[in-house]
Design an enzyme around this catalytic site. Structure first.
Site, mmCIF file in Angstrom:
data_model
loop_
_atom_site.group_PDB
_atom_site.id
_atom_site.type_symbol
_atom_site.label_atom_id
_atom_site.label_comp_id
_atom_site.label_asym_id
_atom_site.label_seq_id
_atom_site.Cartn_x
_atom_site.Cartn_y
_atom_site.Cartn_z
ATOM 1 N N HIS A 177 -79.891 -44.267 19.041
ATOM 2 C CA HIS A 177 -79.020 -45.423 19.283
ATOM 3 C C HIS A 177 -77.864 -45.016 20.196
ATOM 4 O O HIS A 177 -77.562 -45.703 21.186
ATOM 5 C CB HIS A 177 -78.497 -45.944 17.942
ATOM 6 N N GLU A 178 -77.206 -43.917 19.875
ATOM 7 C CA GLU A 178 -76.046 -43.490 20.661
ATOM 8 C C GLU A 178 -76.438 -43.077 22.074
ATOM 9 O O GLU A 178 -75.726 -43.372 23.046
ATOM 10 C CB GLU A 178 -75.332 -42.334 19.951
ATOM 11 N N GLU A 238 -74.578 -53.399 21.013
ATOM 12 C CA GLU A 238 -74.995 -52.708 19.791
ATOM 13 C C GLU A 238 -76.417 -53.116 19.392
ATOM 14 O O GLU A 238 -77.226 -52.272 18.985
ATOM 15 C CB GLU A 238 -74.015 -53.007 18.653
ATOM 16 N N HIS A 254 -76.761 -45.857 24.517
ATOM 17 C CA HIS A 254 -75.488 -46.272 25.113
ATOM 18 C C HIS A 254 -75.223 -45.473 26.392
ATOM 19 O O HIS A 254 -74.748 -46.021 27.393
ATOM 20 C CB HIS A 254 -74.330 -46.031 24.134
#
Length: 300
Positions: free
Chosen positions: A141-142, A215, A145
């Site tokens: 997930h990070e 997100e 980004h």
């Protein structure tokens, strides 16, 4: 976006582009209104632009300093580096710097203006609580980004809010508020304050909406990369549940950095407060991951 194997989400991307367009339109209208009022905006633009550049080029250093994070070597954190190495190979992207923040608040964040100047950081509280598959989901997930340059996008998106806030202060603390227009109407300074406050409020809501979209996009991209949306969902539930066991004082200290985090340190309840949230509600994130599981034939 630089080349990676992180899956795009056309629907969320369209909403993010629309939000950025509305912010840009609001910026044009705001500057036009200030010029029409005869306000000298050069100084405000210079200060706001300088703040933006500092945020853009030093976001990684600022975030690490604020969160007491430290960059660690493969020898210092072999398991964490191993997960990052595996994800970089899967995503076909350069390896970011790897950091650990000494905090019991279970969380993670990524920052940096591009893939070559990025850092992914996990807290000691997160590393202690998650299983390997859950940790992989959070880090995927990070890293999405980073792949989608979300820090750069959010920094640019915040420019209008910064400028509107500075414009309000400029009008309040100078002689502008004592000057009336040519027809003897309201003081120009009061008009500027009202316009700036309105622009700040609208840009704040648009920026928060953009944050929530990114997100959701990061959840989807991370889940599709690892092909294990259930692991990410499990991490979300575990992290959100563990937050309630952290002292409120520690959560309030971490709250200003919610926009960076995998999960908010202090989450607002549903309803009107959700408009001000940096993250979507937990149930919405879990519903999306459940749909992805169904798409991958893994069940709910």
């Amino acid at each position: 976006m630089a080349h990676t194997r992180f899956a795009p989400d056309r629907g969320l991307t369209t909403r993010m582009i629309l939000t950025m367009f509305l912010l840009g339109l609001l910026y044009v209208v705001f500057v036009g209104a200030l010029i029409a009022l005869g306000v000298q905006t050069v100084l405000v633009l210079l200060i706001a632009g300088g703040t933006l550049l500092v945020q853009y080029f030093m976001s990684d250093r600022i975030a690490l300093f604020a969160m007491h994070g430290r960059v660690v070597s493969p020898e210092q954190a072999p398991e964490l580096h191993g997960v990052i190495d595996r994800l970089c190979a899967m995503a076909d992207m350069p390896k970011p710097r790897v950091a650990i923040a000494d905090s019991d608040v279970p969380n993670a964040f990524a920052t940096g203006r591009n893939q070559k100047n990025s850092v992914v950081c996990a807290t000691t509280g997160l590393l202690r609580r998650l299983e390997p598959a859950e940790l992989e989901g959070v880090l995927a997930h990070e890293m999405s980004h980073v792949a989608h340059r979300d820090v750069a996008v959010m920094t640019i998106a915040s420019f209008l809010g910064i400028m509107a806030g500075l414009m309000t202060r400029f009008a309040l603390y100078t002689g502008l508020g004592r000057n009336r227009d040519d027809r003897g109407g309201l003081p120009i300074g009061l008009i500027v304050v009202l316009v700036s406050a309105l622009v700040y409020a609208v840009s704040f809501l648009l920026t928060r909406a953009l944050s929530r979209y990114r997100e959701l996009a990061a959840d989807r991209a991370g889940a599709m990369l690892t092909q294990r949306p259930s692991a990410l969902a499990s991490a979300l539930v575990k992290v959100s549940g563990e937050m309630s066991r952290i002292p409120t004082r520690d959560l309030r200290e971490a709250e200003p950095f919610n926009a960076f985090f995998f999960a908010p340190a202090l989450a607002g309840r549903s309803g009107l407060t959700s408009l001000f949230a940096t993250h979507p509600p937990l149930n919405r994130r879990l519903e999306q991951l459940s749909r992805i599981s169904a798409q991958l034939g893994q069940g709910a």
